[in-house]
Design a protein around this motif. Structure first.
Motif, PDB file in Angstrom:
ATOM      1  N   VAL A  66      62.375 -78.784  43.462  1.00  0.00           N
ATOM      2  CA  VAL A  66      62.417 -79.613  44.247  1.00  0.00           C
ATOM      3  C   VAL A  66      64.059 -80.503  45.243  1.00  0.00           C
ATOM      4  O   VAL A  66      63.914 -81.011  45.641  1.00  0.00           O
ATOM      5  CB  VAL A  66      62.265 -80.786  42.839  1.00  0.00           C
ATOM      6  N   ARG A  67      65.338 -79.641  43.788  1.00  0.00           N
ATOM      7  CA  ARG A  67      66.429 -80.227  44.364  1.00  0.00           C
ATOM      8  C   ARG A  67      66.705 -79.747  45.295  1.00  0.00           C
ATOM      9  O   ARG A  67      66.943 -79.931  46.031  1.00  0.00           O
ATOM     10  CB  ARG A  67      67.409 -79.797  43.224  1.00  0.00           C
ATOM     11  N   LEU A  68      66.496 -77.942  45.630  1.00  0.00           N
ATOM     12  CA  LEU A  68      66.774 -76.819  47.285  1.00  0.00           C
ATOM     13  C   LEU A  68      65.806 -77.801  47.939  1.00  0.00           C
ATOM     14  O   LEU A  68      66.512 -77.337  49.256  1.00  0.00           O
ATOM     15  CB  LEU A  68      66.822 -76.090  46.890  1.00  0.00           C
ATOM     16  N   LEU A  69      64.964 -78.151  48.009  1.00  0.00           N
ATOM     17  CA  LEU A  69      63.933 -78.477  49.168  1.00  0.00           C
ATOM     18  C   LEU A  69      65.044 -79.864  49.379  1.00  0.00           C
ATOM     19  O   LEU A  69      64.958 -80.416  50.835  1.00  0.00           O
ATOM     20  CB  LEU A  69      62.632 -78.851  49.211  1.00  0.00           C
ATOM     21  N   GLU A  70      65.742 -81.257  48.810  1.00  0.00           N
ATOM     22  CA  GLU A  70      66.639 -81.976  49.767  1.00  0.00           C
ATOM     23  C   GLU A  70      67.909 -80.928  50.451  1.00  0.00           C
ATOM     24  O   GLU A  70      68.120 -81.912  50.788  1.00  0.00           O
ATOM     25  CB  GLU A  70      67.348 -82.691  48.264  1.00  0.00           C
ATOM     26  N   GLU A  71      67.926 -79.962  50.175  1.00  0.00           N
ATOM     27  CA  GLU A  71      69.387 -79.503  51.255  1.00  0.00           C
ATOM     28  C   GLU A  71      68.798 -78.755  52.155  1.00  0.00           C
ATOM     29  O   GLU A  71      69.649 -78.163  52.622  1.00  0.00           O
ATOM     30  CB  GLU A  71      70.852 -79.372  49.766  1.00  0.00           C
ATOM     31  N   VAL A  72      67.968 -78.269  51.554  1.00  0.00           N
ATOM     32  CA  VAL A  72      67.014 -76.820  52.800  1.00  0.00           C
ATOM     33  C   VAL A  72      65.985 -77.395  53.568  1.00  0.00           C
ATOM     34  O   VAL A  72      65.193 -78.015  52.937  1.00  0.00           O
ATOM     35  CB  VAL A  72      67.083 -75.712  52.384  1.00  0.00           C
ATOM     36  N   ASP A  73      65.703 -76.834  54.514  1.00  0.00           N
ATOM     37  CA  ASP A  73      64.157 -77.710  55.100  1.00  0.00           C
ATOM     38  C   ASP A  73      63.492 -75.249  55.509  1.00  0.00           C
ATOM     39  O   ASP A  73      63.714 -75.138  56.668  1.00  0.00           O
ATOM     40  CB  ASP A  73      63.826 -78.387  56.594  1.00  0.00           C
ATOM     41  N   SER A  74      62.641 -75.278  54.026  1.00  0.00           N
ATOM     42  CA  SER A  74      62.292 -74.480  53.851  1.00  0.00           C
ATOM     43  C   SER A  74      60.817 -74.807  53.854  1.00  0.00           C
ATOM     44  O   SER A  74      60.076 -74.950  52.765  1.00  0.00           O
ATOM     45  CB  SER A  74      62.649 -73.133  53.083  1.00  0.00           C
ATOM     46  N   TYR A  75      59.819 -73.835  54.684  1.00  0.00           N
ATOM     47  CA  TYR A  75      58.064 -74.085  54.238  1.00  0.00           C
ATOM     48  C   TYR A  75      57.823 -72.721  53.415  1.00  0.00           C
ATOM     49  O   TYR A  75      56.794 -73.694  52.420  1.00  0.00           O
ATOM     50  CB  TYR A  75      57.768 -73.587  56.284  1.00  0.00           C
ATOM     51  N   ASN A  76      58.843 -72.043  52.899  1.00  0.00           N
ATOM     52  CA  ASN A  76      58.382 -70.946  52.486  1.00  0.00           C
ATOM     53  C   ASN A  76      58.390 -71.118  50.813  1.00  0.00           C
ATOM     54  O   ASN A  76      57.800 -71.412  50.474  1.00  0.00           O
ATOM     55  CB  ASN A  76      58.780 -69.567  52.718  1.00  0.00           C
TER      56      ASN A  76
END
Length: 371
Positions: free
Chosen positions: A55-65
């Protein structure tokens, strides 16, 4: 997740991992292999611990996978829509387009980030994306049918969240014409209900319903019995109308009441037609029922036994009351300033009565035909 982290520079990876709550390290280790640096630290975490990290990583990257991987982790242990149901819903598009309002490739792009997804083909240029595949197969060469397109974007294996997004988008008023939208939502729900889900109306957009997938409200055993009887009589019109009424029974009381009456009108017209008799298009439900009652010998005056006269008289009253209820509080007429707003219990009563009467009429007609 390690792949998403390794997209950062070797200088950034250690500080990123630290922000994510992973074990700290030095840049030398990161410069040797960013992927392995992240992978070692991720392996130290349990599946439950990986969820907040993702969840925290998705705040920094836009990754569909990564988003898909997180969704599947979060869905672990939850009730899911089976692959069989997904395939049955996919089959609905074997002979129809995904959308009446968008080109096929544009519709797919609204749901899947195909420009950032890898090509499904091997031995192609590294920069080729799934969007390139779709353009070649759908627009340029017309090689793929709808089933092949959905399989290519991962429809069968995507997270349930993504699958629900597809269902909500494909039944959106922006995607379908008014006529197709209602019929398609009912057809999808016919399959979804087996897995405890349903599309329900959550709001309206310029008067058209907007659907969202929600847990299905468990109906009564009578719902299934009525469904079986009406499906055996006529799947395309009568049974579809019943399913639409069920779908709206709890979420759209006015629409459900209107459909309850329309269901009985459909049944009356079908049986009158099959009996070789005629009706006028202007005939309303009470008139249609009186004509049908003569055909099926259901008129109270045609019986001498008091109990049968009473029951059949009550049936006639139910039909006339449903017509009156629809005129008063359904959505078939302008509401006016003093119109009573029906509650879900009113819709449940109307739909249940209509389904029971429709089943009785269909069963009586089947018995009469056998002689």
């Amino acid at each position: 997740m390690a792949g998403a982290i390794s997209d950062f520079s070797a200088n950034e990876v250690p500080s990123l991992c630290s922000r994510l709550g992973l074990r700290t390290g030095d840049r030398d280790e990161s410069f040797k292999s960013k992927f392995k640096y992240a992978e070692r630290r991720l392996f130290e975490k349990s599946a439950a611990e990986l969820i907040p990290i993702a969840v925290r990583l998705l705040e920094e990257v836009d990754s569909y996978n990564l988003s898909e991987a997180l969704a599947k982790l979060q869905e672990t242990g939850q009730a899911t829509v089976t692959e069989l149901t997904r395939r049955r819903i996919m089959a609905l598009f074997d002979k129809r387009p995904y959308s009446t309002e968008f080109e096929e490739i544009d519709f797919i792009r609204r749901i899947w980030p195909t420009g950032r997804m890898l090509s499904v083909f091997e031995n192609v240029a590294t920069e080729q994306t799934l969007d390139d595949d779709l353009f070649n197969a759908i627009v340029r060469n017309n090689d793929w049918n709808n089933r092949e397109t959905l399989e290519a974007v991962g429809y069968l294996t995507c997270s349930q969240r993504q699958f629900f997004r597809f269902l909500e988008e494909v039944t959106s008023p922006l995607t379908q014409s008014r006529e197709v939208q209602a019929e398609l939502a009912a057809a999808v729900n016919e399959h979804l209900r087996h897995d405890g889900c349903q599309l329900i109306i959550i709001r309206r957009l310029s008067g058209s319903p907007v659907y969202e997938v929600r847990p299905a409200i468990v109906g009564s055993p009578a719902d299934d019995a009525i469904s079986q009887a009406l499906a055996a009589f006529d799947t395309d019109t009568v049974h579809a109308r019943w399913i639409q009424a069920l779908d709206r029974r709890d979420a759209d009381a006015e629409g459900a009441i209107t459909l309850a009456r329309t269901l009985l009108e459909d049944v009356c017209k079908w049986i009158i037609f099959e009996a070789g008799e005629s009706y006028e298009e202007k005939d309303d439900l009470p008139v249609l029922y009186r004509k049908l009652a003569k055909i099926l010998n259901l008129a109270p005056d045609g019986h001498t036994e008091p109990v049968f006269k009473q029951i059949l008289g009550s049936c006639q009253s139910v039909v006339e009351s449903l017509g009156s209820l629809r005129n008063k509080i359904g959505d078939a007429h302008s509401p006016g300033p003093k119109k009573v707003k029906p509650a879900s219990r009113h819709a449940q009563l109307a739909v249940n009565l209509s389904g029971t009467m429709a089943t009785f009429l269909v069963s009586t007609w089947a018995t009469n035909k056998k002689g």
